[in-house]
Design a protein around this motif. Structure first.
Motif, mmCIF file in Angstrom:
data_model
loop_
_atom_site.group_PDB
_atom_site.id
_atom_site.type_symbol
_atom_site.label_atom_id
_atom_site.label_comp_id
_atom_site.label_asym_id
_atom_site.label_seq_id
_atom_site.Cartn_x
_atom_site.Cartn_y
_atom_site.Cartn_z
ATOM 1 N N ALA A 83 4.261 6.358 -0.743
ATOM 2 C CA ALA A 83 4.512 6.702 0.660
ATOM 3 C C ALA A 83 3.441 7.635 1.222
ATOM 4 O O ALA A 83 3.714 8.496 2.074
ATOM 5 C CB ALA A 83 5.889 7.318 0.822
ATOM 6 N N GLY A 84 2.213 7.429 0.740
ATOM 7 C CA GLY A 84 1.104 8.192 1.289
ATOM 8 C C GLY A 84 0.835 9.509 0.605
ATOM 9 O O GLY A 84 -0.068 10.245 1.014
ATOM 10 N N THR A 85 1.557 9.833 -0.425
ATOM 11 C CA THR A 85 1.359 11.117 -1.112
ATOM 12 C C THR A 85 0.314 11.016 -2.227
ATOM 13 O O THR A 85 -0.134 12.030 -2.754
ATOM 14 C CB THR A 85 2.687 11.610 -1.726
ATOM 15 O OG1 THR A 85 3.154 10.649 -2.675
ATOM 16 C CG2 THR A 85 3.725 11.809 -0.634
ATOM 17 N N LYS A 86 -0.054 9.792 -2.588
ATOM 18 C CA LYS A 86 -1.042 9.583 -3.641
ATOM 19 C C LYS A 86 -2.208 8.786 -3.057
ATOM 20 O O LYS A 86 -2.000 7.775 -2.401
ATOM 21 C CB LYS A 86 -0.412 8.816 -4.806
ATOM 22 C CG LYS A 86 -1.388 8.394 -5.885
ATOM 23 C CD LYS A 86 -0.710 7.468 -6.877
ATOM 24 C CE LYS A 86 -1.706 6.878 -7.860
ATOM 25 N NZ LYS A 86 -1.062 5.890 -8.765
ATOM 26 N N GLN A 87 -3.402 9.254 -3.334
ATOM 27 C CA GLN A 87 -4.574 8.572 -2.788
ATOM 28 C C GLN A 87 -5.056 7.487 -3.746
ATOM 29 O O GLN A 87 -5.151 7.715 -4.958
ATOM 30 C CB GLN A 87 -5.712 9.567 -2.545
ATOM 31 C CG GLN A 87 -6.906 8.946 -1.840
ATOM 32 C CD GLN A 87 -7.949 9.992 -1.467
ATOM 33 O OE1 GLN A 87 -7.745 11.193 -1.681
ATOM 34 N NE2 GLN A 87 -9.050 9.554 -0.897
ATOM 35 N N LEU A 88 -5.334 6.321 -3.194
ATOM 36 C CA LEU A 88 -5.875 5.232 -3.995
ATOM 37 C C LEU A 88 -7.360 5.456 -4.256
ATOM 38 O O LEU A 88 -8.070 6.019 -3.408
ATOM 39 C CB LEU A 88 -5.703 3.895 -3.284
ATOM 40 C CG LEU A 88 -4.283 3.368 -3.068
ATOM 41 C CD1 LEU A 88 -4.342 2.050 -2.291
ATOM 42 C CD2 LEU A 88 -3.575 3.163 -4.391
ATOM 43 N N ARG A 109 0.831 -1.201 0.000
ATOM 44 C CA ARG A 109 0.000 0.000 0.000
ATOM 45 C C ARG A 109 0.869 1.255 0.000
ATOM 46 O O ARG A 109 0.573 2.234 -0.687
ATOM 47 C CB ARG A 109 -0.929 -0.020 1.219
ATOM 48 C CG ARG A 109 -1.935 1.123 1.280
ATOM 49 C CD ARG A 109 -2.848 0.948 2.491
ATOM 50 N NE ARG A 109 -3.644 -0.265 2.386
ATOM 51 C CZ ARG A 109 -4.780 -0.339 1.695
ATOM 52 N NH1 ARG A 109 -5.244 0.736 1.054
ATOM 53 N NH2 ARG A 109 -5.441 -1.471 1.651
ATOM 54 N N VAL A 110 1.919 1.225 0.788
ATOM 55 C CA VAL A 110 2.827 2.371 0.835
ATOM 56 C C VAL A 110 3.434 2.633 -0.541
ATOM 57 O O VAL A 110 3.531 3.780 -0.997
ATOM 58 C CB VAL A 110 3.943 2.147 1.879
ATOM 59 C CG1 VAL A 110 5.035 3.209 1.755
ATOM 60 C CG2 VAL A 110 3.362 2.153 3.289
ATOM 61 N N ALA A 111 3.798 1.540 -1.220
ATOM 62 C CA ALA A 111 4.380 1.683 -2.553
ATOM 63 C C ALA A 111 3.366 2.250 -3.546
ATOM 64 O O ALA A 111 3.693 3.138 -4.350
ATOM 65 C CB ALA A 111 4.905 0.335 -3.042
ATOM 66 N N LEU A 112 2.131 1.745 -3.494
ATOM 67 C CA LEU A 112 1.102 2.191 -4.438
ATOM 68 C C LEU A 112 0.673 3.640 -4.189
ATOM 69 O O LEU A 112 0.244 4.339 -5.109
ATOM 70 C CB LEU A 112 -0.123 1.270 -4.351
ATOM 71 C CG LEU A 112 0.061 -0.140 -4.925
ATOM 72 C CD1 LEU A 112 -1.140 -1.003 -4.586
ATOM 73 C CD2 LEU A 112 0.257 -0.075 -6.446
ATOM 74 N N THR A 113 0.786 4.083 -2.961
ATOM 75 C CA THR A 113 0.388 5.464 -2.639
ATOM 76 C C THR A 113 1.573 6.421 -2.640
ATOM 77 O O THR A 113 1.422 7.588 -2.247
ATOM 78 C CB THR A 113 -0.287 5.511 -1.257
ATOM 79 O OG1 THR A 113 0.632 5.036 -0.274
ATOM 80 C CG2 THR A 113 -1.553 4.672 -1.220
ATOM 81 N N ARG A 152 -9.452 -3.668 -4.083
ATOM 82 C CA ARG A 152 -8.693 -4.795 -4.652
ATOM 83 C C ARG A 152 -7.530 -5.196 -3.744
ATOM 84 O O ARG A 152 -7.242 -6.380 -3.566
ATOM 85 C CB ARG A 152 -8.179 -4.437 -6.047
ATOM 86 C CG ARG A 152 -9.235 -4.554 -7.147
ATOM 87 C CD ARG A 152 -8.597 -4.540 -8.524
ATOM 88 N NE ARG A 152 -7.934 -3.278 -8.813
ATOM 89 C CZ ARG A 152 -8.534 -2.235 -9.385
ATOM 90 N NH1 ARG A 152 -9.812 -2.301 -9.721
ATOM 91 N NH2 ARG A 152 -7.849 -1.125 -9.637
ATOM 92 N N LEU A 153 -6.877 -4.200 -3.177
ATOM 93 C CA LEU A 153 -5.757 -4.489 -2.282
ATOM 94 C C LEU A 153 -6.249 -5.198 -1.016
ATOM 95 O O LEU A 153 -5.634 -6.164 -0.548
ATOM 96 C CB LEU A 153 -5.049 -3.184 -1.922
ATOM 97 C CG LEU A 153 -3.659 -3.302 -1.287
ATOM 98 C CD1 LEU A 153 -2.691 -4.021 -2.218
ATOM 99 C CD2 LEU A 153 -3.119 -1.906 -0.947
#
Length: 319
Positions: free
Chosen positions: A195-200, A189-193, A207-208
């Motif tokens: 490090a939290g700067t992008k909202q899923l 989740r950290v990678a997909l966001t 899905r995650l």
């Protein structure tokens, strides 16, 4: 005149048909008549007794016929119940409540993949069906150890290991918030966001979460667990012990959500106020004990739906 002997007593039959004997003085010349009267009265009493016996027998035969008819009727009813429901018919009651059919609109389905745009409850919460599911990310605490589990699903899996195996420490290390499964998906989740700067998006987040819950369920299976019990002969999980503890585990988890999760409570109360039956939907599985499905043919709920029933009971649904 000489007094009659004890054997020479007048016999009369009263209005009740009961023979009585009264000592009396009888002239010798009339003894023959007295004896004849006694014989006549005795025959009359016998006739009355036979008539009474006949009446009793006829009444008993009638009662037997009535009982036989009642038994046949009950048997026919039970056989009809078997034909319709596929189970032995029994009288409705606490142990065997009458099955009820529900229309589609009377049932609120909740599960991890519930639709996001279906505001059945009119509370402007399109994710309601997902949020009250056991896979929603709301922490549950083990009241004994104070270990935190990320969801109801994680908690149930952890308690199964803790209460029904000889390695209770694996409950936390596998399924806890600091356990290997959640930490792996937290890293993803950290990678997909970034490090939290992008909202899923909600769908990406779902899905995650779905992948994490699938990993939890996979880790509950014997083939996965064998890596921690190398060389073990026999079953790892004592299913009898787990069956005894499972209902209490579900009760604890759902009670925590009911007491601590305001969004959960708002959704459930809205469903209750609109008369919606809460069904933890397990697609394709009609024998689930935690959830179930609604038969499209009969409208009857198939499966035990323990999670749904626990929520409804805590919310004060009418019986």
């Amino acid at each position: 005149m000489a007094a009659a002997t004890s054997a020479e007593r007048e016999v009369t039959v009263g209005s009740t048909g009961t023979a009585t004997r009264t000592p009396t003085e009888v002239p010798r010349g009339r003894q023959a008549n007295a004896v004849n009267v006694a014989r006549a009265n005795s025959l009359a009493a016998t006739a009355v007794q036979k008539e009474t016996l006949g009446t009793n027998l006829r009444n008993e035969r009638t009662a037997q016929v009535t009982r036989a008819a009642a038994i046949n009727e009950t048997t026919d009813t039970n056989q009809n119940a078997v034909a319709v429901n596929g189970t032995v018919g029994v009288a409705p009651g606490a142990a065997a409540p009458t099955e009820r059919a529900y229309t589609k609109g009377e049932v609120f389905l909740f599960y991890g993949k519930a639709g996001l745009n279906d505001d059945q409850l009119k509370i402007k919460d399109p994710g309601a069906g997902r949020w009250i599911s056991p896979s929603a990310r709301f922490p549950i605490e083990d009241p004994e150890t104070k270990i935190i589990y990320p969801t109801v699903e994680h908690y149930i899996a952890g308690m199964r290991i803790k209460l029904a195996t000889n390695k209770p420490e694996l409950a936390e290390s596998l399924f806890g918030r600091e356990g290997s499964i959640h930490q792996k998906f937290l890293t993803d989740r950290v990678a997909l966001t970034n490090a939290g700067t992008k909202q899923l998006s909600e769908e990406e987040d779902a899905r995650l979460l779905e992948a994490e819950i699938a990993a939890v369920k996979d880790a509950m299976r014997e083939p996965y667990l064998k890596r921690y019990w190398r060389g073990l002969v026999g079953k790892i999980v004592d299913e009898a012990a787990w069956a005894t503890a499972k209902d209490e585990v579900i009760e604890e988890a759902i009670t925590q959500r009911w007491k601590k999760d305001a969004r959960f409570r708002k959704i459930v109360e809205a469903a209750r106020d609109r008369g919606k039956y809460l069904l933890y939907y397990t697609p394709g599985v009609s024998t689930s004990n935690v959830g179930g499905i609604r038969s499209t043919k009969t409208g009857v709920i198939e499966g035990q739906n323990k999670i749904g029933k626990t929520i409804m009971r805590l919310a004060g649904y009418p019986e």
